[in-house]
Design a protein around this motif. Sequence first.
Motif, mmCIF file in Angstrom:
data_model
loop_
_atom_site.group_PDB
_atom_site.id
_atom_site.type_symbol
_atom_site.label_atom_id
_atom_site.label_comp_id
_atom_site.label_asym_id
_atom_site.label_seq_id
_atom_site.Cartn_x
_atom_site.Cartn_y
_atom_site.Cartn_z
ATOM 1 N N ALA A 72 0.936 -1.170 -0.025
ATOM 2 C CA ALA A 72 0.113 -0.097 0.083
ATOM 3 C C ALA A 72 0.745 1.195 0.096
ATOM 4 N N LEU A 118 -0.045 7.554 2.931
ATOM 5 C CA LEU A 118 -0.593 8.817 2.456
ATOM 6 C C LEU A 118 0.228 9.924 2.197
ATOM 7 N N GLU A 139 -17.853 8.056 14.948
ATOM 8 C CA GLU A 139 -16.403 7.989 15.014
ATOM 9 C C GLU A 139 -16.103 7.390 16.397
ATOM 10 N N ASP A 163 -10.126 5.299 15.692
ATOM 11 C CA ASP A 163 -9.140 5.155 14.668
ATOM 12 C C ASP A 163 -9.696 4.425 13.351
ATOM 13 N N LEU A 164 -10.126 4.977 12.479
ATOM 14 C CA LEU A 164 -10.954 4.553 11.257
ATOM 15 C C LEU A 164 -10.088 4.283 10.202
ATOM 16 N N THR A 165 -10.387 3.352 9.418
ATOM 17 C CA THR A 165 -9.912 3.167 8.006
ATOM 18 C C THR A 165 -10.677 4.243 7.164
ATOM 19 N N GLU A 166 -10.007 4.682 5.895
ATOM 20 C CA GLU A 166 -10.603 5.523 4.970
ATOM 21 C C GLU A 166 -11.924 4.886 4.613
ATOM 22 N N ALA A 167 -12.118 3.543 4.442
ATOM 23 C CA ALA A 167 -13.268 3.178 3.965
ATOM 24 C C ALA A 167 -14.181 3.322 5.072
ATOM 25 N N GLN A 168 -13.971 3.218 6.313
ATOM 26 C CA GLN A 168 -14.896 3.412 7.431
ATOM 27 C C GLN A 168 -15.325 4.790 7.319
ATOM 28 N N ARG A 169 -14.302 5.767 7.424
ATOM 29 C CA ARG A 169 -14.437 7.132 7.336
ATOM 30 C C ARG A 169 -15.821 7.583 6.149
ATOM 31 N N GLN A 170 -15.471 6.901 5.029
ATOM 32 C CA GLN A 170 -16.698 6.955 3.798
ATOM 33 C C GLN A 170 -18.001 6.337 4.254
#
Length: 119
Positions: free
Chosen positions: A2, A5, A42, A48-55
């Motif tokens: 990966a 960022l 949140e 502490d979320l992943t980007e997918a979770q934030r979306q």
Amino acid sequence: MAKALPKAAFRTKRGNREMVLEGVDGRSLMARRFREVVCGIEADLGGDLTEAQRQLVARAGTLAIWCEARETELANGEDFNAAEYATISNALRRLLHDLGLERRAKDVTDLTQYLRGQA
């Protein structure tokens, strides 16, 4: 592997969480409520979320305030589309189910506490 960022200087204001929605005054009632709902979800997820979770959280926040607006209209005696409300409520429920409906504890154990517990 990966990619990392980009540094904060190279991310958008939304990516840096400085802005909620582009072109929207963050002081408006709906923008403030959106932030409240998103921050609450949140926090329930441990923070502490992943980007997918934030979306998914952002979409859930949008649907939640949409439902609240329809509930206000209903309480004021305005027209209420029950089918539309049920559809959006179910979509919200599915998003929240995907995220996990249970509150998750945030791990705050530091190394010193962990080692003391092992002794």
